[in-house]
Scaffold this motif. Structure first.
Motif, short mmCIF file in Angstrom:
data_model
loop_
_atom_site.label_atom_id
_atom_site.label_comp_id
_atom_site.label_asym_id
_atom_site.label_seq_id
_atom_site.Cartn_x
_atom_site.Cartn_y
_atom_site.Cartn_z
N SER A 44 0.81 -1.22 0.00
CA SER A 44 0.00 0.00 0.00
C SER A 44 0.85 1.27 0.00
O SER A 44 0.31 2.38 -0.07
CB SER A 44 -0.91 0.01 1.23
N PRO A 52 -4.86 1.76 -3.78
CA PRO A 52 -4.70 0.30 -3.92
C PRO A 52 -4.48 -0.18 -5.33
O PRO A 52 -3.88 -1.23 -5.54
CB PRO A 52 -6.01 -0.26 -3.34
N ASP A 53 -4.96 0.55 -6.33
CA ASP A 53 -4.79 0.09 -7.72
C ASP A 53 -3.32 0.05 -8.13
O ASP A 53 -2.96 -0.64 -9.10
CB ASP A 53 -5.55 1.01 -8.68
N ALA A 55 -0.88 -1.17 -6.37
CA ALA A 55 -0.14 -2.24 -5.70
C ALA A 55 0.50 -3.21 -6.68
O ALA A 55 1.58 -3.75 -6.41
CB ALA A 55 -1.07 -2.99 -4.75
#
Length: 247
Positions: A44, A52-53, A55
């Motif tokens: 994160s 989160p996208d 990660a």
């Protein structure tokens, strides 16, 4: 103006010879190395708050060049010795000579990142025509460069890549999770700070207080920077160097 040259000389000598400067630099890169290890272990983590996208994206570090990773103080010394003012011609000659050296701790940090699969993007306000000389200088000093990806992003390389580095940070963040930012100027971290006052710069930096020393790492540069413009922000331009010094 003799007094102005004296102050410039003191700043230059501190940057070149003070153990205090050298160990601030080394300490900053040592701290950045520790944070990088933590960032790689935390999906994160993002220096830009990507969410989160990001990660699943490959990891990256964004670093400035001049007086962050490489040292141009010999150029500044040449100006002082000759009594000359900064000029585009003198700067071009220096860059094309490819004589900048690694800042203490910088090369070790960048190599550490590369060994762990982290792409280091060199985001500099050197102008686009200087890319070949800049890349050659970096290679000579041992900084890793990728053959499959342009990691040297200079001002003007694309029309939208201007002095404010935000557009380049966004371009990198579209394809990479940015773990750390490293620079010597507020512009290396924040957008829209070029023409702001001292108070406005302070407020902008304080608003991101939790990032400094964690995912944002700043190097000392008493020689020049956008902080100088802040001292006269909102005032008419000084008529000459004497008036600037008096202010």
């Amino acid at each position: 103006v003799p007094a102005q040259r004296y102050e410039s000389l003191r700043a230059l000598l501190w940057f070149q010879s003070a153990e205090e400067c050298r160990w601030i630099q080394r300490s900053a890169f040592a701290a950045a190395r520790r944070s990088l290890e933590a960032a790689l272990a935390d999906a994160s983590w993002s220096a830009l708050g990507q969410g989160p996208d990001a990660a699943a994206l490959p990891p990256a570090v964004i670093a400035d060049l001049d007086e962050t990773l490489i040292d141009n103080s010999e150029f500044e010394g040449g100006l002082l010795r000759s009594g000359a003012a900064f000029s585009a011609e003198a700067w071009r000659s220096w860059v094309e000579a490819e004589r900048a050296t690694a800042v203490p701790g910088a090369l070790e940090f960048v190599r550490f990142a590369a060994e762990r699969g982290v792409t280091v993007f060199y985001v500099s306000n050197r102008d686009a025509p200087f890319e070949a000389a800049t890349r050659a200088n970096l290679a000579r000093e041992g900084f890793p460069l990728r053959d499959d990806l342009d990691t040297v992003l200079l001002r003007g390389e694309r029309p939208e890549w201007r002095t404010d580095k935000e557009s380049r940070r966004r371009a990198i963040a579209a394809s990479h999770r940015v773990l750390l930012l490293v620079g010597d100027d507020l512009n290396d971290f924040l957008s829209g700070v070029e023409a702001t006052t001292v108070g406005q710069r302070s407020a902008a930096a304080e608003a991101h207080g939790a990032r400094w020393g964690v995912s944002w790492f700043v190097l000392p540069n008493p020689l020049y920077g956008s902080w100088e413009k802040a001292l006269g922000a909102g005032q008419p331009a000084p008529a000459d160097a004497a008036e600037a010094l008096a202010r």
